[in-house]
Design a protein around this motif. Sequence first.
Motif, short mmCIF file in Angstrom:
data_model
loop_
_atom_site.label_atom_id
_atom_site.label_comp_id
_atom_site.label_asym_id
_atom_site.label_seq_id
_atom_site.Cartn_x
_atom_site.Cartn_y
_atom_site.Cartn_z
N TYR A 241 82.73 30.71 -8.96
CA TYR A 241 82.86 29.40 -9.92
C TYR A 241 81.74 29.18 -10.87
O TYR A 241 82.09 28.54 -12.17
CB TYR A 241 83.05 28.19 -8.67
CG TYR A 241 83.33 26.96 -9.70
CD1 TYR A 241 84.89 26.84 -9.88
CD2 TYR A 241 82.79 25.96 -9.85
CE1 TYR A 241 85.20 25.59 -10.36
CE2 TYR A 241 83.11 24.87 -10.40
CZ TYR A 241 84.28 24.40 -11.00
OH TYR A 241 84.84 23.35 -11.40
N ILE A 263 89.06 25.76 -14.00
CA ILE A 263 87.48 24.94 -14.08
C ILE A 263 87.92 23.39 -13.87
O ILE A 263 88.76 23.00 -14.82
CB ILE A 263 86.67 25.15 -15.15
CG1 ILE A 263 86.31 26.72 -15.22
CG2 ILE A 263 85.55 24.31 -15.20
CD1 ILE A 263 85.42 27.19 -14.04
N PRO A 297 83.81 20.65 -8.64
CA PRO A 297 84.85 21.10 -7.78
C PRO A 297 85.63 19.82 -7.16
O PRO A 297 85.12 19.38 -6.46
CB PRO A 297 84.41 22.06 -6.97
CG PRO A 297 83.02 21.39 -6.75
CD PRO A 297 82.51 20.78 -8.02
#
Length: 340
Positions: A241, A263, A297
């Motif tokens: 990530y 994302i 996130p």
Amino acid sequence: SKAAVFAYDDGVTDDIALIKLFDKYGVKGTFNLVGSRLENNYKNVAEEMNTDVYSAVKEVYKNHEIQNHTYTHKPLYLMEGETSKDSYGNILTGCSLAEAAEEVTKNKSFLEEKLGVSTRGIAWPNGYPQVRTDYDELERLVKENGHEYARYKESGKFTLPDNWMQWQPTCRHIDAPYYTKQFVSMPNGGDLKLYYVWGHAYEFTNAGADESKNLTMMENTLSDLYYDNVWFASCNELYDYIHAVNQLEITDTQIKNNSAQTIYVHVNGVNTSIKAGESYTVGDKGEEIAERPEIVPLPEIFIDDSNRENIAAYTERDYGDLIMASYDGDGRLIKAVLAD
């Protein structure tokens, strides 16, 4: 804006009880296994399973991630001719550069062949080999073998690594009550904050009835993080990530996602997601981005029978809008990604 990583070493039988807790809270743990202990069927999860060792390992760790902890757990921080003692008083002997590299490369090949996994990280056993005079060469060989990160000593911080080959966890799990309280008290928003905990599952068993050190402590930790909307990531997931975020192209009017994964960003007060290969344009008139977007996130909430029927009220009350969902074969909601 918060993520947590949990990594546990050695592949011991005690992992089974810990994994039950991880599965309950939707945690994808990282488990660092020693190949020779599997090959010799020594103190591993197969002791509790009525099957062969490799089938047992695949079943127990199926929802989790397996990484490298060397083939025989040699103390790679000791060079050839050097000796030391472990916490039990056992004599530890050092090894040459070639032997140290083989410990890592052999275990990677073994785990991948026997378990069908991709090992990209190494958790050094016993200590940290950065004290070796030939460490730079050892790191080069390890990286050439396909390892992208290595666990280093604890930092007491909630930051992302500057050097992935010296990735510092926040703490051992014995100190989790102290650091968890700090972490959940930090405000959401801003740069991604990482809480990285590591340990050995047998330490919970050894703690006996002491609830400040046994699995009761770990459940309290996971519960606190779960209700703080923390993203539970494995080592690979966090690594991938962050590298995807680093590939973003950001201009005054557009954010382009050049990675192979979605994302999540927070732009001018708005939570949104940018799929792999796509771009986000700010407004119909192309107004400027007021500030660099926060890369966050969004939390994954795992649904079970206790909250499935009330998911609409649950998300509205505590988390906001349901923006992504996964369903089982019967159409039942099992996993949701919620706007912060």
